[in-house]
Write an enzyme that holds these catalytic residues in place. Structure first.
Site, PDB file in Angstrom:
ATOM      1  CG  ASN A   8      12.836  20.563 -27.364  1.00  0.00           C
ATOM      2  OD1 ASN A   8      13.474  20.296 -28.296  1.00  0.00           O
ATOM      3  ND2 ASN A   8      11.613  21.247 -27.312  1.00  0.00           N
ATOM      4  CD1 TRP A   9      19.561  20.888 -25.350  1.00  0.00           C
ATOM      5  CD2 TRP A   9      20.952  20.149 -26.561  1.00  0.00           C
ATOM      6  NE1 TRP A   9      20.567  20.527 -24.416  1.00  0.00           N
ATOM      7  CE2 TRP A   9      21.494  19.967 -25.311  1.00  0.00           C
ATOM      8  CE3 TRP A   9      21.866  19.377 -27.610  1.00  0.00           C
ATOM      9  CZ2 TRP A   9      22.687  19.510 -24.979  1.00  0.00           C
ATOM     10  CZ3 TRP A   9      22.781  18.987 -27.303  1.00  0.00           C
ATOM     11  CH2 TRP A   9      23.539  18.880 -26.053  1.00  0.00           C
ATOM     12  CE  LYS A  10      11.917  24.858 -28.181  1.00  0.00           C
ATOM     13  NZ  LYS A  10      11.063  25.955 -27.978  1.00  0.00           N
ATOM     14  CG  HIS A  95       7.424  21.266 -29.471  1.00  0.00           C
ATOM     15  ND1 HIS A  95       7.397  22.523 -29.899  1.00  0.00           N
ATOM     16  CD2 HIS A  95       8.088  21.262 -28.347  1.00  0.00           C
ATOM     17  CE1 HIS A  95       7.886  23.355 -29.162  1.00  0.00           C
ATOM     18  NE2 HIS A  95       8.491  22.756 -28.180  1.00  0.00           N
ATOM     19  CD  GLU A  97       9.387  25.453 -31.094  1.00  0.00           C
ATOM     20  OE1 GLU A  97      10.232  24.529 -31.219  1.00  0.00           O
ATOM     21  OE2 GLU A  97       9.418  26.457 -30.220  1.00  0.00           O
ATOM     22  CD  GLU A 169       6.398  22.129 -24.383  1.00  0.00           C
ATOM     23  OE1 GLU A 169       7.360  22.732 -23.761  1.00  0.00           O
ATOM     24  OE2 GLU A 169       6.279  22.055 -25.348  1.00  0.00           O
ATOM     25  N   GLY A 175       9.157  30.165 -25.455  1.00  0.00           N
ATOM     26  CA  GLY A 175       9.999  30.880 -26.151  1.00  0.00           C
ATOM     27  C   GLY A 175       9.832  32.284 -26.030  1.00  0.00           C
ATOM     28  CB  SER A 212       9.006  30.975 -20.282  1.00  0.00           C
ATOM     29  OG  SER A 212       9.086  31.444 -21.783  1.00  0.00           O
ATOM     30  N   GLY A 249      13.367  24.368 -23.040  1.00  0.00           N
ATOM     31  CA  GLY A 249      14.004  24.960 -24.123  1.00  0.00           C
ATOM     32  C   GLY A 249      14.834  25.915 -24.196  1.00  0.00           C
ATOM     33  N   GLY A 250      14.881  27.209 -24.090  1.00  0.00           N
ATOM     34  CA  GLY A 250      15.909  28.127 -24.247  1.00  0.00           C
ATOM     35  C   GLY A 250      16.999  27.792 -23.052  1.00  0.00           C
TER      36      GLY A 250
END
Ligand code: PGA
Length: 265
Positions: A8-10, A95, A97, A169, A175, A212, A249-250
């Site tokens: 998930n590159w956001k 998600h 976010e 999640e 994150g 994470s 993610g990250g």
């Protein structure tokens, strides 16, 4: 069952050129053997979908969001059909976010899941509790997640097992560098699977973990095989089943790190 690893590159990277270059590197790091036990999905921002779709050979294309109508006066939105025609296979929905920053409600998420499934996209529905809920204990977290599933999947039944994926999640792990521990994540996974196996869903959906995930901890989540209190207390048939993949993610933005995650499995 194949493990599902979703990048998930956001809202990254900042240019199409970088997106294509990252996708090529990641794609080349996916094992080529016939008997691949891992399915990798790359979910770039909308404007990079076409470019990334052109260069990936082994990974599948994913989108990070979708709208529930097919076409019309919906400024800024993207329909399931547009995604499908761009070669998208999976779509991330709900998600945290989006729920938090854009006030996406369970009602909206429900519509997005329904429309996506109807268009033949595979939906990755994100659920998970806040820190305030988790502080009340895992039972409170399970209750919270069960309620999210109930609202987000209202009247959705008759699905094939591989059409819906649940990403657990916990919000406080996203994150933050503070992942959940594998035992709790496995317990929650079993709880979600058990919930979905019962009526009205009667579905053997895959459940993946996000929050994470790195090359250091991915294996401990995806191959956790200890018991959880849930096994003994409730559904023994799930005792040997674990987490089916990861939403990353990250760590998915660094090709080498992401490839290490794949290799570690
Ligand atoms: P993270 O993000 O891996 O950076 O914690 C996960 C996610 O938001 O899907």
């Amino acid at each position: 069952m194949k493990k599902l690893i979703v990048a998930n590159w956001k809202m990254n990277p900042s240019s199409a050129k970088e997106a294509v270059s990252l996708a090529k590197k990641v794609d080349a790091g996916i094992p080529q053997e016939k008997n691949i036990e891992i399915e990798v999905v790359i979910a770039p921002p909308f404007p990079f979908l076409a470019g990334v779709g052109k260069v990936i050979r082994r990974a599948k294309l994913g989108a990070q969001d979708v709208f529930w109508e097919d076409a019309g006066a919906y400024t800024g939105e993207v329909s399931p059909m547009i995604l499908k025609r761009l070669g998208v296979t999976y779509v991330i929905i709900g998600h945290s976010e989006q729920r938090r920053l854009l006030h996406e409600t369970d009602e909206m998420i429900h519509k997005k899941v329904s429309a996506s499934l109807q268009a033949g996209l595979k939906a990755i529905l994100c659920v998970g509790e806040s820190l305030a809920v988790r502080k009340k204990g895992l039972a409170a977290a399970k209750n919270f997640v069960k309620n999210q599933l109930k609202k987000d999947l209202k009247n959705i039944s008759g699905l094939k097992d591989n059409e819906l994926i649940i990403a657990y999640e916990p919000i406080w792990a996203i994150g933050t560098g503070k992942s959940d521990n594998p035992e709790s994540a496995a317990e929650m996974t079993r709880f979600i699977k058990s919930t979905l196996r019962s009526k009205p869903y009667t579905l053997n959906a895959r459940v993946i973990y996000g929050g994470s995930v790195t090359s250091q901890n991915a294996r401990s989540f995806l191959y956790y095989n200890g018991s959880t209190s849930f096994d003994a207390a409730q559904d023994k048939s799930l005792a040997t089943e674990g987490i089916d993949g990861a939403l990353v993610g990250g760590a998915s933005l660094k090709a080498e790190e992401f490839k290490k995650i794949i290799k570690s499995l």
